[in-house]
Scaffold this active site. Sequence first.
Site, PDB file in Angstrom:
ATOM      1  N   HIS A 144      -6.334  27.861   3.650  1.00 56.40           N
ATOM      2  CA  HIS A 144      -7.707  28.393   3.588  1.00 56.40           C
ATOM      3  C   HIS A 144      -8.687  27.321   3.141  1.00 56.40           C
ATOM      4  O   HIS A 144      -8.355  26.467   2.318  1.00 56.40           O
ATOM      5  CB  HIS A 144      -7.793  29.639   2.706  1.00 56.40           C
ATOM      6  CG  HIS A 144      -7.550  29.407   1.246  1.00 56.40           C
ATOM      7  ND1 HIS A 144      -8.521  28.961   0.375  1.00 56.40           N
ATOM      8  CD2 HIS A 144      -6.434  29.587   0.483  1.00 56.40           C
ATOM      9  CE1 HIS A 144      -8.019  28.884  -0.846  1.00 56.40           C
ATOM     10  NE2 HIS A 144      -6.765  29.242  -0.808  1.00 56.40           N
ATOM     11  N   ASP A 157     -11.914  28.150   2.028  1.00 61.09           N
ATOM     12  CA  ASP A 157     -12.836  28.627   0.985  1.00 61.09           C
ATOM     13  C   ASP A 157     -12.297  28.276  -0.402  1.00 61.09           C
ATOM     14  O   ASP A 157     -11.088  28.235  -0.621  1.00 61.09           O
ATOM     15  CB  ASP A 157     -13.078  30.142   1.111  1.00 61.09           C
ATOM     16  CG  ASP A 157     -11.787  30.958   1.158  1.00 61.09           C
ATOM     17  OD1 ASP A 157     -10.864  30.574   1.901  1.00 61.09           O
ATOM     18  OD2 ASP A 157     -11.698  31.971   0.432  1.00 61.09           O
ATOM     19  N   ASP A 185      -6.301  23.989  -4.833  1.00 59.78           N
ATOM     20  CA  ASP A 185      -6.390  25.323  -4.198  1.00 59.78           C
ATOM     21  C   ASP A 185      -7.516  25.338  -3.172  1.00 59.78           C
ATOM     22  O   ASP A 185      -8.596  25.765  -3.450  1.00 59.78           O
ATOM     23  CB  ASP A 185      -6.611  26.367  -5.293  1.00 59.78           C
ATOM     24  CG  ASP A 185      -6.642  27.790  -4.754  1.00 59.78           C
ATOM     25  OD1 ASP A 185      -6.267  28.003  -3.591  1.00 59.78           O
ATOM     26  OD2 ASP A 185      -7.059  28.691  -5.497  1.00 59.78           O
ATOM     27  N   GLU A 237      -9.925  33.682   2.248  1.00 63.41           N
ATOM     28  CA  GLU A 237      -8.669  33.959   1.554  1.00 63.41           C
ATOM     29  C   GLU A 237      -8.943  34.439   0.126  1.00 63.41           C
ATOM     30  O   GLU A 237      -8.334  35.393  -0.351  1.00 63.41           O
ATOM     31  CB  GLU A 237      -7.779  32.703   1.514  1.00 63.41           C
ATOM     32  CG  GLU A 237      -6.334  32.986   1.076  1.00 63.41           C
ATOM     33  CD  GLU A 237      -6.138  33.010  -0.446  1.00 63.41           C
ATOM     34  OE1 GLU A 237      -5.130  33.590  -0.892  1.00 63.41           O
ATOM     35  OE2 GLU A 237      -6.974  32.465  -1.195  1.00 63.41           O
ATOM     36  N   GLU A 238      -9.891  33.782  -0.535  1.00 65.24           N
ATOM     37  CA  GLU A 238     -10.140  34.098  -1.948  1.00 65.24           C
ATOM     38  C   GLU A 238     -10.785  35.478  -2.122  1.00 65.24           C
ATOM     39  O   GLU A 238     -10.906  35.973  -3.232  1.00 65.24           O
ATOM     40  CB  GLU A 238     -11.036  33.018  -2.584  1.00 65.24           C
ATOM     41  CG  GLU A 238     -10.423  31.618  -2.607  1.00 65.24           C
ATOM     42  CD  GLU A 238      -9.277  31.474  -3.625  1.00 65.24           C
ATOM     43  OE1 GLU A 238      -8.927  32.466  -4.296  1.00 65.24           O
ATOM     44  OE2 GLU A 238      -8.736  30.357  -3.721  1.00 65.24           O
ATOM     45  N   GLU A 288      -0.252  26.775  -0.468  1.00 69.53           N
ATOM     46  CA  GLU A 288      -0.953  27.070  -1.717  1.00 69.53           C
ATOM     47  C   GLU A 288      -0.289  26.242  -2.828  1.00 69.53           C
ATOM     48  O   GLU A 288       0.849  25.804  -2.685  1.00 69.53           O
ATOM     49  CB  GLU A 288      -0.832  28.577  -2.036  1.00 69.53           C
ATOM     50  CG  GLU A 288      -1.568  29.494  -1.089  1.00 69.53           C
ATOM     51  CD  GLU A 288      -3.033  29.713  -1.478  1.00 69.53           C
ATOM     52  OE1 GLU A 288      -3.536  29.019  -2.402  1.00 69.53           O
ATOM     53  OE2 GLU A 288      -3.678  30.556  -0.833  1.00 69.53           O
ATOM     54  N   HIS A 325      -8.473  27.636  -9.696  1.00 64.61           N
ATOM     55  CA  HIS A 325      -9.614  28.388 -10.272  1.00 64.61           C
ATOM     56  C   HIS A 325     -10.044  27.834 -11.626  1.00 64.61           C
ATOM     57  O   HIS A 325     -10.803  28.487 -12.339  1.00 64.61           O
ATOM     58  CB  HIS A 325      -9.293  29.883 -10.422  1.00 64.61           C
ATOM     59  CG  HIS A 325      -9.011  30.578  -9.118  1.00 64.61           C
ATOM     60  ND1 HIS A 325      -9.235  31.912  -8.931  1.00 64.61           N
ATOM     61  CD2 HIS A 325      -8.538  30.121  -7.930  1.00 64.61           C
ATOM     62  CE1 HIS A 325      -8.888  32.249  -7.697  1.00 64.61           C
ATOM     63  NE2 HIS A 325      -8.460  31.166  -7.071  1.00 64.61           N
TER      64      HIS A 325
END
Lengths: 423, 423
Positions: free
Chosen positions: A99, A101, A133, A167-168, A191, A391
Amino acid sequence: MEFLINELIQKKREKTIAFLQRLIREDSTRGNESNAQAIIIEKCRKLGLQLDIFDIDHDCVKHHPFYSCDRENFSGNPNVVATLKGYGQNGRSILLNSHIDVVPTGNEKEWTMASPFSGERKNGKVYGRGTSDMKGGTVSLLLALEVIKELPVTLLGDCVFQSVIEEESGGTGTLSCLLNGYTADAAIIPEPTNMKIFPKQQGSMWFRLTVNGKGAHGGTRYNGKNAILLSRKVIDSLLLLEQIRNNRIVDPLYESVNIPIPINIGRIIGGDWPSSVPDKVIIEGRYGVAPEESMEDAQRELQQLISRLNDAEDWFNQHPIELEWFGGKWQSSTLSLDHPILSVLKQQVKEVSGKEAILEASPWGTDGGILSKGGDIPVVIFGPGETSLAHQANEWILEESIFSHCEIIVRTILEWCGYVKKE
Amino acid sequence: MEFLINELIQKKREKTIAFLQRLIREDSTRGNESNAQAIIIEKCRKLGLQLDIFDIDHDCVKHHPFYSCDRENFSGNPNVVATLKGYGQNGRSILLNSHIDVVPTGNEKEWTMASPFSGERKNGKVYGRGTSDMKGGTVSLLLALEVIKELPVTLLGDCVFQSVIEEESGGTGTLSCLLNGYTADAAIIPEPTNMKIFPKQQGSMWFRLTVNGKGAHGGTRYNGKNAILLSRKVIDSLLLLEQIRNNRIVDPLYESVNIPIPINIGRIIGGDWPSSVPDKVIIEGRYGVAPEESMEDAQRELQQLISRLNDAEDWFNQHPIELEWFGGKWQSSTLSLDHPILSVLKQQVKEVSGKEAILEASPWGTDGGILSKGGDIPVVIFGPGETSLAHQANEWILEESIFSHCEIIVRTILEWCGYVKKE
């Protein structure tokens, strides 16, 4: 062949890191994925891959049972699918899903570099939001395709690379790819797993709790009911429920995981004036779902907790706490531990790293749940990023791990898809 | 004369309530005071008062030690001062100060009427934001001036009416009037006191606490430090400090007040993503200051609490909780219990209501602190609104109390300022 793969990767180290830095410098938080996708598209074109660039068709995805999304407009921020076609019918196909994003930066003061999007390079690491990530994983996949293109071989099965959005926020990007017909005999999602292999993935959902109080002037606060003070009780109950749910987890793949299925309290907002008693607090969070648990059973347990709170206290009885499920919903996923894609991957990890592969259950949901439950595709999560940094402020990735990961991926693709010598 | 006053008031009941409804229907939250002030100005012009309408001059007020304001632009939202000049030099002057700004409505769902600004009238009450705090008081003052104009008398001392902005945010409106030279021998502010007399007023200040955590992915929340969870400890400490500070209050004027000087936790905001561990929480609130306590002593006590928290815990030691004083600051105020304005007012309360006046200390700061400490003006707070409804949903005022209040005010003005018969 193994030697050639390694040599090709080593030769491309500097260019690869520069490419990662370019990707990091594009802030691809939700709604802003376009520029980073443009870089991916340019790269795929140069590699001569067969490209499919498409905006998510909201009318098409919104009726799917796995659809859960609070975004209405995807226009100008496309999904990218790039296929390296296999030769003939004999090979097994593979899906490489990543992903684009990234989550918001959080408190920028916590970041020690100039900017969370600076892409700074220091001591063998690249820093920035999205390094682990999962733009580091994306870069490894694209390097793998580049290396395969330069090897004197042709794959038998198709190799399908996807760079998706959303995705997030619940996986609508990957869901859209699935509904557009993209499938494969196995999928790998890089991931950030610290190079561990995650055959099982935690599911998750977002919840929103509204705690209702009663306003008053702050100077006579005893005439009101402070929703911020009330919300402490709700938070305590959430923590207790987290304990109860986690005490049930006995899967050995979770053995070394501190809290297998956490309840994360991610946002709080309440009150609108320092001198007024706040009459409402909103708490939003993420609710972990065990790999074998159904989303419905998981939801029911939180619903019951809130009902009990509302029943037990006079105030809540008259002014019930409200529970909503909103935004993201990530399906859990389980792959049988004797699936051949796992054997191939474990073998390559061992050969490249010299160590036995470590298997664990993932601490988060991924788009793998959609591929697995929605598309019946065997999925394994395996990536170069640092699990603990996702994150987080000062997110980084080890350059070396991108190259080891890439080497394992190239060898896994060759082994899985099969190949013939180029003529 | 007393009979004529009552008769005039009774005749004007319907028009007065309609006027209050017009005022309520203008949402005069901060920055939007203009339309409500226009209604006040129109009324004062019709009464033939000497008008002074002026925007706050930021450059002029900002150096005053009592200035505390986070608003830079006052343009278009003026203060209004309207003077009924007294006849000659012998009378005592009086200041009637009222604020036009109202606090936000809070959760509109809590309001049972069509809108917090509907000005609905039911069972002898008018409903809406600002009815009690304090447009009901404003309307009573203007009715008093109207009645006095129609009485066959001329006041000896000046009667100065002020409709100010910014009371709810720290008193810059009243400070600006003071710096423009407006003063008097006594002042009455009709904040909502339930017709009680408040000779002492609690001061207050706004504080902001920043609680610092550490971000992480919600699925691995054990790798972060949740600022929302950390903030519970901070809130607990604030409640404890509130207890300690209030246990010291022995003033009999606070005897019937539940928490004489509350610490109100008014706002909380933290986190920006349900699936991330929040790395920062901001708590804003109102810190009550006892009438005889200095602002500095009061501040020091909260500062010490935060320092102790920062010292006591490893995490806070490394990531200190930050304390700021921001926005509003309301000076406390004390009037000697034998001041003549009190005797006059008590006497009129008794004569009009037939009951002894009740004296109490106010549960909030008012602009009286600025008048008293900044302008050396004896101040008493006495108003028709419901103390418990200020800043609350479904705020209302009893129509009857506006008229009783007005009658007491008219008689107090006559007694205080003195008068001669009109020729």
